[in-house]
Scaffold this motif. Structure first.
Motif, PDB file in Angstrom:
ATOM      1  N   TRP A  52      62.981  52.755  30.801  1.00  0.00           N
ATOM      2  CA  TRP A  52      62.696  53.376  29.515  1.00  0.00           C
ATOM      3  C   TRP A  52      63.705  52.927  28.460  1.00  0.00           C
ATOM      4  CZ3 TRP A  52      58.225  55.793  29.119  1.00  0.00           C
ATOM      5  CH2 TRP A  52      57.680  56.444  30.225  1.00  0.00           C
ATOM      6  N   LYS A  53      63.282  52.953  27.206  1.00  0.00           N
ATOM      7  CA  LYS A  53      64.192  52.730  26.084  1.00  0.00           C
ATOM      8  C   LYS A  53      63.589  53.376  24.848  1.00  0.00           C
ATOM      9  CE  LYS A  53      62.401  48.087  24.989  1.00  0.00           C
ATOM     10  NZ  LYS A  53      61.378  48.122  26.059  1.00  0.00           N
ATOM     11  N   LEU A  54      64.454  53.636  23.855  1.00  0.00           N
ATOM     12  CA  LEU A  54      64.042  54.287  22.610  1.00  0.00           C
ATOM     13  C   LEU A  54      64.333  53.383  21.421  1.00  0.00           C
ATOM     14  CD1 LEU A  54      65.422  57.872  23.382  1.00  0.00           C
ATOM     15  CD2 LEU A  54      63.006  57.245  23.184  1.00  0.00           C
ATOM     16  N   ASP A  55      63.666  53.669  20.310  1.00  0.00           N
ATOM     17  CA  ASP A  55      63.855  52.909  19.076  1.00  0.00           C
ATOM     18  C   ASP A  55      64.554  53.807  18.060  1.00  0.00           C
ATOM     19  OD1 ASP A  55      63.717  51.509  16.696  1.00  0.00           O
ATOM     20  OD2 ASP A  55      61.623  50.904  16.938  1.00  0.00           O
ATOM     21  N   PRO A  56      65.814  53.536  17.702  1.00  0.00           N
ATOM     22  CA  PRO A  56      66.535  54.417  16.767  1.00  0.00           C
ATOM     23  C   PRO A  56      65.942  54.407  15.362  1.00  0.00           C
ATOM     24  CG  PRO A  56      67.790  52.408  17.154  1.00  0.00           C
ATOM     25  CD  PRO A  56      66.645  52.382  18.134  1.00  0.00           C
ATOM     26  N   ASP A  57      65.179  53.377  15.013  1.00  0.00           N
ATOM     27  CA  ASP A  57      64.563  53.336  13.692  1.00  0.00           C
ATOM     28  C   ASP A  57      63.278  54.157  13.644  1.00  0.00           C
ATOM     29  OD1 ASP A  57      66.481  51.667  12.423  1.00  0.00           O
ATOM     30  OD2 ASP A  57      65.648  49.958  13.516  1.00  0.00           O
ATOM     31  N   LEU A  58      62.772  54.539  14.808  1.00  0.00           N
ATOM     32  CA  LEU A  58      61.588  55.397  14.911  1.00  0.00           C
ATOM     33  C   LEU A  58      61.905  56.515  15.901  1.00  0.00           C
ATOM     34  CD1 LEU A  58      58.908  52.555  15.150  1.00  0.00           C
ATOM     35  CD2 LEU A  58      59.349  53.998  13.140  1.00  0.00           C
ATOM     36  N   PRO A  59      62.820  57.419  15.533  1.00  0.00           N
ATOM     37  CA  PRO A  59      63.372  58.360  16.504  1.00  0.00           C
ATOM     38  C   PRO A  59      62.376  59.365  17.064  1.00  0.00           C
ATOM     39  CG  PRO A  59      64.080  58.938  14.285  1.00  0.00           C
ATOM     40  CD  PRO A  59      63.415  57.603  14.194  1.00  0.00           C
ATOM     41  N   GLU A  60      61.252  59.576  16.385  1.00  0.00           N
ATOM     42  CA  GLU A  60      60.262  60.527  16.880  1.00  0.00           C
ATOM     43  C   GLU A  60      59.202  59.862  17.761  1.00  0.00           C
ATOM     44  OE1 GLU A  60      58.972  62.348  13.168  1.00  0.00           O
ATOM     45  OE2 GLU A  60      60.108  64.146  13.704  1.00  0.00           O
ATOM     46  N   ASP A  61      59.230  58.541  17.859  1.00  0.00           N
ATOM     47  CA  ASP A  61      58.228  57.833  18.640  1.00  0.00           C
ATOM     48  C   ASP A  61      58.494  57.968  20.138  1.00  0.00           C
ATOM     49  OD1 ASP A  61      57.120  57.050  16.267  1.00  0.00           O
ATOM     50  OD2 ASP A  61      57.031  54.919  16.778  1.00  0.00           O
ATOM     51  N   PRO A  62      57.429  57.829  20.959  1.00  0.00           N
ATOM     52  CA  PRO A  62      57.626  57.893  22.413  1.00  0.00           C
ATOM     53  C   PRO A  62      58.504  56.749  22.906  1.00  0.00           C
ATOM     54  CG  PRO A  62      55.291  58.046  21.820  1.00  0.00           C
ATOM     55  CD  PRO A  62      56.019  57.650  20.584  1.00  0.00           C
ATOM     56  N   ALA A  63      59.181  56.994  24.010  1.00  0.00           N
ATOM     57  CA  ALA A  63      59.926  55.935  24.684  1.00  0.00           C
ATOM     58  C   ALA A  63      58.945  54.890  25.216  1.00  0.00           C
ATOM     59  CB  ALA A  63      60.750  56.518  25.824  1.00  0.00           C
ATOM     60  N   THR A  64      59.411  53.657  25.301  1.00  0.00           N
ATOM     61  CA  THR A  64      58.592  52.575  25.858  1.00  0.00           C
ATOM     62  C   THR A  64      59.254  52.044  27.125  1.00  0.00           C
ATOM     63  OG1 THR A  64      59.734  50.925  24.485  1.00  0.00           O
ATOM     64  CG2 THR A  64      57.708  51.912  23.599  1.00  0.00           C
TER      65      THR A  64
END
Length: 618
Positions: free
Chosen positions: A470-482
């Motif tokens: 898993w990883k997250l996008d700090p520029d889209l903090p509300e988006d689901p992890a990919t």
């Protein structure tokens, strides 16, 4: 004299043995310890000089007693951020003598460190038996400190307020000069400490939020130097402060500051948790808990615990209790849980404990899903720890779960084969204690450069399909992890395969670039969500042969090296078991003539292991 003797006897019964602490001490590099101590001494002196100079220049500074540092010219002020319900929220009670796991773990034999905003009321009825050592000159009683410590070790004079590790002992400090004191504590072989305090967010420049700064470095330096030592910290309670740009402009995201952004620390968010009225609000976020991300996009906060309506002891009298709320109340839940899990591990592995990276991997891989989407997020982190699942992973180590503490060398690829014989979830994580990263430049806002020094990569592979962490996008903090590519920012990587089909899976650990220091210690944790993993299959998979493949009427198998097979099963592609041998099978052939054409999985089981092989029925 008799009173002193009784205190010494009581303390020796409850505390870690010197031999156990010596083992932990031996795992730290003496040169690194000396180096860190010199740095801390020099930094502490400079901090005091900077604070004194600032107060001389601004003598009317409000809350001057809370002024702790000057970073890039900005004054940094610290603030402090029923226990049974906390325990139940994290399912830690299963480890107690009356618990479902039958482990009788109470925290006895363990020592917790605590830094907070004042003196604990050590005479409170919850702390009888000489279980507290007041370890510095703090003299002003603190309700906050007493409450936080109660969540960790309250003995249960009031049963609903009994703490997590209710027979552990504690060494308590106020947060003045915390870094030097933490260094001394960790150097003595202790394992865990709680830090329910942080920076006052009001008037901090925007560049401070999410930044990897000198406070982050201090925390990471300590835990890298002492690889068994884990700091646990509250995320902070500023999300309800509408005067902050981070709240008005970013919806409460990007609110973490200081040590909360360290790579190796566990940063804790607050949820409502189980409530006194019986409502289960365990996965309801509090109104105040700070959200991530750090600037580089790592998963922070790491975990969540109950921090709303927590009833614990307070300092106004020896019998006083009260409800408080905050991430300060959530953090000691994690610290107490770690204490219980370390003791359970120690009970099964006498004289040894888990590295802090193993603790983090264990908690993160077994955490219960929270938030709107599958995977981590910047509100709940990896979710709520599951003390029952974590304890079972320890119990089943090397049978149906994996707990390894390994070292990856430059250019090395590590692989491990596992097998499952029924449809179930597979959960795999690696964690490592990384070296200190590069500090954000002064005034640098939302710098997305990774702070990792050694970048390990985890993958799970089956039949040509690769499962990523898993990883997250700090520029889209509300988006689901990919989970469709490598994670290049976190020093914890977790792969989840939902409804994994029976068969053989390969866990792979590699790295990018050149490993600083020539190698990197890491921990590997894995478990299944059903019947468990066939662990150590790689050790003997090559000693089991099936033929012919494809098979028409008879499937033969050869077993080498005197491996004692206790059962053989066959599952179809859906996971349904369609054949099982009797105990101690002796015929090395199976009649498969009645099977329909297609793909099947044959599993060979021994007392402690299993291996699954795929075959085709023509």
């Amino acid at each position: 004299m008799k009173y002193i003797l009784l205190c010494l006897v009581s303390f020796s019964v409850f505390s870690q043995t010197q031999k156990e602490r010596d083992f932990i001490i031996s795992k730290s590099n003496p040169q690194e310890v000396a180096r860190l101590t010199r740095i801390i001494d020099s930094t502490s002196l400079k901090n005091r000089q900077d604070v004194e100079a600032y107060l001389l220049k601004y003598p009317n500074t409000p809350n001057k007693q809370n002024l702790q540092r000057i970073i890039d010219g900005v004054p940094i002020f610290y603030k402090e951020d029923n226990n049974v319900l906390c325990v139940q929220t994290l399912r830690a009670n299963a480890m107690y003598p009356s618990g479902s796991l039958g482990l009788s773990v109470t925290g006895q034999g363990m020592t917790i460190g605590m830094w907070d905003g004042g003196k604990v009321r050590d005479t409170h009825v919850e702390f009888t038996g000489g279980r507290i050592t007041l370890s510095d000159a703090a003299s002003t009683l603190s309700t906050h400190s007493t409450h936080v410590l109660g969540t960790m070790i309250a003995g249960g004079a009031s049963a609903p307020r009994r703490g997590f590790a209710y027979q552990a002992v504690a060494k308590t400090y106020d947060y003045g000069n915390d870094t030097a004191e933490i260094n001394s504590f960790a150097s003595q072989g202790y394992l865990v400490s709680n830090h329910s305090y942080g920076n006052i967010a009001a008037n901090l420049p925007q560049s401070t939020f999410g930044a990897y700064n000198s406070q982050s470095v201090d925390a990471d330096n300590l835990m890298y130097t002492y690889p068994y030592y884990q700091m646990v910290k509250s995320a902070g309670n500023d999300r309800s402060d509408t005067t902050l740009d981070q709240v008005n402009g970013k919806g409460g995201y990007d609110l973490l500051t200081g040590a909360a952004n360290a790579k190796n620390i566990i940063t804790v968010a607050a949820v409502e948790g189980l409530m006194a009225n019986g409502d289960d609000n365990s996965f309801v976020m509090s109104t105040f808990s700070n959200f991530g991300p750090p600037d580089d996009g790592r998963v922070k906060p790491d975990l969540a615990a109950k921090g709303v309506a927590v009833s614990s002891c307070i300092s106004i009298s020896d019998n006083a209790y009260s409800e408080l709320q905050g991430t300060s109340m959530a953090s000691p839940c994690i610290t107490g849980l770690i204490t219980l899990l370390q003791k359970h591990y120690n009970n099964l592995n006498v004289g040894t404990f888990m590295r802090s990276a193993t603790v983090r991997g264990l908690l993160f891989v077994s955490a219960r899903e929270a938030g709107d989407f599958d995977g981590p997020d910047y509100r709940f982190g990896w979710g709520l720890p599951d003390g029952t699942a974590a304890a079972q992973i320890i119990t089943n180590k090397n049978t149906t779960s994996i707990m390894e503490e390994n070292t990856l060398n430059n250019t090395q690829t590590y692989t491990k084969t596992i097998a499952i014989n029924s449809t179930q979830d597979i959960n795999v994580a690696i964690a490592w204690t990384d070296r200190i990263g590069v500090v954000n430049a002064s005034g640098d806002i939302d710098n997305r450069s990774p702070r990792l020094i050694n970048n390990l990569d985890l993958k799970v592979i089956k039949d040509g399909t690769t499962y990523y962490p898993w990883k997250l996008d700090p520029d889209l903090p509300e988006d689901p992890a990919t989970n469709n590519s490598d994670n290049d920012v976190d020093n914890i990587e977790r792969v989840n395969i939902r409804n994994a089909q029976p068969g053989v899976y390969t866990i792979q650990v590699t790295h990018k670039g050149t490993l600083v220091g020539g190698s990197q210690d890491y921990s590997l944790i894995a478990y299944g969500g059903g019947t468990g993993l066939g662990v150590n299959s790689a050790d003997y998979s090559n000693n089991i042969f099936i033929y012919p493949n494809p098979a028409k009427g008879i499937l033969n198998f050869d077993i080498k090296n005197d491996i004692a097979i206790t059962a053989v099963t066959i599952n179809d592609i859906s996971g349904k078991e369609i054949y099982q041998s009797g105990k101690n099978p002796i015929n090395n052939s199976i009649d498969v003539s009645n099977l329909s054409s297609g793909v099947y999985f044959v599993t060979f089981k021994s007392d402690n292991n299993s291996v699954t092989k795929k075959f085709i029925k023509e």
